[in-house]
Design a protein around this motif. Structure first.
Motif, short mmCIF file in Angstrom:
data_model
loop_
_atom_site.label_atom_id
_atom_site.label_comp_id
_atom_site.label_asym_id
_atom_site.label_seq_id
_atom_site.Cartn_x
_atom_site.Cartn_y
_atom_site.Cartn_z
N LYS A 1 0.83 -1.21 0.00
CA LYS A 1 0.00 0.00 0.00
C LYS A 1 0.86 1.25 0.00
CE LYS A 1 -2.12 -1.50 3.49
NZ LYS A 1 -2.95 -2.00 4.59
N THR A 2 1.82 1.30 0.92
CA THR A 2 2.68 2.48 0.99
C THR A 2 4.12 2.07 0.71
OG1 THR A 2 2.93 2.12 3.33
CG2 THR A 2 1.24 3.66 2.67
N PHE A 3 5.04 2.97 0.98
CA PHE A 3 6.43 2.69 0.63
C PHE A 3 7.13 1.88 1.71
CE2 PHE A 3 5.41 6.56 -1.73
CZ PHE A 3 5.71 6.10 -2.99
N ILE A 4 8.05 1.05 1.27
CA ILE A 4 8.90 0.30 2.18
C ILE A 4 10.28 0.96 2.14
CG2 ILE A 4 9.99 -1.92 2.65
CD1 ILE A 4 7.68 -3.25 1.16
N HIS A 5 10.75 1.40 3.29
CA HIS A 5 12.10 1.96 3.35
C HIS A 5 13.03 0.88 3.85
CE1 HIS A 5 10.81 6.28 3.20
NE2 HIS A 5 9.66 5.65 3.37
N MET A 6 14.16 0.73 3.19
CA MET A 6 15.07 -0.31 3.67
C MET A 6 16.52 0.10 3.47
SD MET A 6 14.16 -3.03 0.79
CE MET A 6 14.19 -2.68 -0.93
N MET A 7 17.40 -0.66 4.05
CA MET A 7 18.83 -0.46 3.83
C MET A 7 19.41 -1.77 3.33
SD MET A 7 20.43 1.94 6.67
CE MET A 7 19.69 3.46 7.19
N VAL A 8 20.24 -1.66 2.32
CA VAL A 8 20.86 -2.84 1.72
C VAL A 8 22.35 -2.75 1.99
CG1 VAL A 8 21.24 -4.07 -0.42
CG2 VAL A 8 19.11 -2.83 -0.08
N SER A 9 22.92 -3.83 2.48
CA SER A 9 24.34 -3.82 2.79
C SER A 9 25.08 -4.74 1.81
CB SER A 9 24.53 -4.29 4.23
OG SER A 9 25.78 -4.88 4.39
N LEU A 10 26.15 -4.19 1.23
CA LEU A 10 26.92 -4.96 0.24
C LEU A 10 28.37 -5.07 0.71
CD1 LEU A 10 25.76 -3.05 -2.95
CD2 LEU A 10 25.00 -5.29 -2.25
N ASN A 11 29.03 -6.16 0.34
CA ASN A 11 30.45 -6.24 0.66
C ASN A 11 31.23 -5.63 -0.50
OD1 ASN A 11 30.76 -8.15 -1.30
ND2 ASN A 11 31.05 -9.87 0.08
N PRO A 12 32.56 -5.48 -0.41
CA PRO A 12 33.30 -4.78 -1.47
C PRO A 12 33.12 -5.42 -2.85
CG PRO A 12 34.65 -4.99 0.47
CD PRO A 12 33.42 -5.76 0.75
N GLN A 13 32.80 -6.73 -2.91
CA GLN A 13 32.58 -7.38 -4.21
C GLN A 13 31.14 -7.22 -4.67
OE1 GLN A 13 34.30 -9.32 -1.64
NE2 GLN A 13 36.06 -8.25 -2.53
N LEU A 14 30.37 -6.38 -3.98
CA LEU A 14 28.97 -6.11 -4.28
C LEU A 14 28.09 -7.35 -4.12
CD1 LEU A 14 29.11 -3.57 -7.22
CD2 LEU A 14 29.23 -3.19 -4.78
N LEU B 1 25.50 -9.33 -1.61
CA LEU B 1 24.62 -8.86 -0.55
C LEU B 1 25.05 -9.39 0.82
CD1 LEU B 1 21.03 -9.09 -2.00
CD2 LEU B 1 22.06 -7.11 -0.95
N ASN B 2 25.23 -8.48 1.76
CA ASN B 2 25.53 -8.86 3.14
C ASN B 2 24.26 -9.09 3.93
OD1 ASN B 2 28.17 -9.14 3.63
ND2 ASN B 2 28.53 -7.00 4.15
N GLY B 3 23.24 -8.35 3.55
CA GLY B 3 21.97 -8.44 4.27
C GLY B 3 21.14 -7.21 4.00
N ILE B 4 19.88 -7.27 4.46
CA ILE B 4 19.03 -6.10 4.30
C ILE B 4 18.35 -5.83 5.63
CG2 ILE B 4 18.57 -6.53 1.86
CD1 ILE B 4 15.76 -7.50 2.67
N ALA B 5 17.89 -4.59 5.80
CA ALA B 5 17.12 -4.23 6.98
C ALA B 5 15.95 -3.37 6.53
CB ALA B 5 17.99 -3.44 7.96
N ILE B 6 14.78 -3.65 7.08
CA ILE B 6 13.61 -2.83 6.78
C ILE B 6 13.55 -1.74 7.85
CG2 ILE B 6 11.12 -2.84 6.36
CD1 ILE B 6 12.55 -4.77 4.53
N THR B 7 13.69 -0.49 7.43
CA THR B 7 13.72 0.58 8.43
C THR B 7 12.33 1.15 8.68
OG1 THR B 7 14.37 2.04 6.64
CG2 THR B 7 16.10 1.28 8.12
#
Lengths: 302, 206
Positions: A163-176, A178-184
């Motif tokens: 319905k509305t927007f999901i704000h999140m943070m995506v964490s990448l290691n130097p090789q790009l 994915l390290n993980g994500i967090a929903i803020t």
């Protein structure tokens, strides 16, 4: 006629009274709320980099903030401007046009704390770039270094949820990868879409490479029990799985697609799209930015 | 029994907002996928209901009768906004859980109906107990529905595994909410019929 005045005055009085109370409460709580938001953001970033309760972030961990602005010159040419921290402690603004060519480099005299606050930063950046330019804030990026080595990147991102927007943070290691994500921040339905915040969903993204991510899909299949157990660190601990066993099961599902949440396929897809979008754009922008920094020979702090 | 206690009890069972008055059924279906959600929303409603009832009871002579509804809406919105601003300062963790629900409370039929039917006519103290009773009744209703839905839908209670499997997934979905509320309402009516021998009149619905 007389009654209409009474009604107007009565309703106006109610509104004014409510407005005064709200104003008073707002001024008392706003700065505390902002401080807490900053603190939560810092904690989220550190958690994404692998530090959290029980594992203190070492003093050699530095998280640098890079701000991206979209600017329009007086003759309507659109460009990007990055606010970068430099080695001697200050900041510079680096302008890059849409073909990736660096333009001006403008030194910025502002304190780190001032730049952290959005309104203040917008003003400082606009002043430095020029009064007749249009300056719009686009995105912040966080670059983490540990002991002088690159630890990873954290990218805030927004995507359209159910319905509305999901704000999140995506964490990448130097090789790009994915390290993980967090929903803020999200307003998905409790019990259904809100499950995107649960580890068993979020952790499915861990370890997906840039290549894998491009073709990743959401599949409507039940999440296998053993995969579920290792995705939830608490459950894995309860089940008495050793680190090696956890790794073995995780490796088995290394190439698995994202398992949709029951009753919330749209939310699941929204998160995947958001992650894909954020990472794809970031990979491109990082390349452009690094090339521009090299061409202009800027000594960045990261 | 003391009148104030009677008012408190009245909102709890005899005039339970969800099962007897059939008010605010939308949130009752929407958020009760688990006990915790029900509890959080219920607590928020108790606060807003009590504060709004007290405010209206104090200022009832100043509010012109012809603009009472907009005035009530402003009062409710005021307290909802205050909670929305104060809660993150007092306890950010709790706020993260209830942020979504708090903003919904402005449009709850139960709150405005108590202001209209009770607080606008009675002094502060009875209004306080009526608001508290209705709030607790609502809280109880949400927790009961939440517990049944979570138990049958997810096999859990308060997020802890009880059964270890999911007997009836439909219970978590919106349709399950209607089933559960319908069955509980029927149970309430059946008990009333057994106790009084009268067939209960149908309630209103919002």
């Amino acid at each position: 006629m007389k009654e209409i005045f009474k009604i107007t005055i009565s309703l106006t009085a109610v509104c004014i009274g409510a407005a005064i109370i709200l104003g008073a409460v707002f001024t008392q709580t706003e700065h505390i709320r902002k401080e807490q938001e900053e603190k939560t953001k810092k904690q989220t970033i550190e958690a994404l980099l692998g530090y959290g309760p029980g594992k203190q972030a070492p003093p050699s961990l530095h998280v640098f903030s890079v701000y991206r602005y979209v600017i329009a010159t007086p003759n309507k040419e659109r460009m990007l401007a990055y606010v970068l921290p430099v080695k001697d402690g200050g900041h510079v603004i680096l302008e890059i046009d849409l073909t990736g060519e660096p333009r001006r480099v403008i030194p910025l005299k502002a304190k780190e704390a001032d730049l952290a606050e959005e309104g203040l930063r917008d003003r400082v950046v606009k002043e430095a770039i020029g009064k007749d330019y249009q300056v719009t804030f686009a995105q912040a990026l966080y670059i983490a270094d540990e002991e002088g080595k690159r630890l990873g990147y954290v990218i805030p991102s927004v995507t359209q949820g159910f319905k509305t927007f999901i704000h999140m943070m995506v964490s990448l290691n130097p090789q790009l990868t994915l390290n993980g994500i967090a929903i803020t921040e999200s307003e998905e339905d409790p019990g259904l879409g809100a499950e995107i915040e649960q580890p068993y969903f979020k952790n499915q993204f861990e370890g997906k490479t840039l290549e894998q991510l491009k073709n990743l899909k959401v599949v409507k299949e039940p999440l296998p029990q053993e995969y579920f157990t290792v995705l939830e660190p608490e459950k894995a601990k309860l089940a008495g799985l050793s680190a090696a066993q956890v790794k073995e099961i995780r490796d088995k599902f290394k190439d698995a697609d994202i398992f949709a949440l029951t009753g919330a396929t749209i939310s699941s897809r929204a998160v995947l799209n958001g992650v894909q979008d954020a990472v794809r754009k970031f990979a491109y922008r990082l390349g452009v930015l690094q090339a521009a920094i090299q061409k202009k020979n800027i000594q960045t702090a990261f | 029994m003391n009148r104030n206690l009677q008012l408190l009890w009245n909102g709890f069972i005899p005039e339970n907002p969800i099962f007897r008055l059939a008010l605010s059924l939308c949130p009752a279906v929407a958020v009760t996928t688990s006990v915790k959600n029900g509890l959080m929303l219920g607590l928020a409603v108790v606060f807003v209901q009590v504060f709004s009832s007290c405010t209206v009871a104090i200022f009832r002579s100043f509010i012109h009768p012809r603009i009472r509804i907009p005035a009530y809406v402003i009062v409710i919105a005021l307290w909802v906004s205050v909670i929305d601003m104060v809660l993150p300062v007092i306890s950010p963790e709790v706020y993260r859980q209830v942020a979504l629900f708090v903003k919904l409370i402005v449009v709850f039929a139960i709150i405005i109906s108590r202001l209209e039917l009770f607080a606008s006519k009675e002094p502060l103290v009875p209004s306080f107990f009526d608001g508290l009773g209705m709030g607790i009744g609502f809280l109880f209703g949400l927790c009961l529905i939440g517990a049944i839905r979570e138990f049958f839908g997810a096999g859990q209670l308060f997020g802890l595994d009880v059964l270890g499997f999911k007997p009836l997934l439909v219970m978590i979905l919106p349709a399950g909410g209607f089933f559960v509320i319908g069955f509980i309402m029927a149970t309430f009516n059946y008990i009333e019929y057994k106790l009084t021998g009268k067939i209960p009149a149908s309630g209103g619905g919002h």
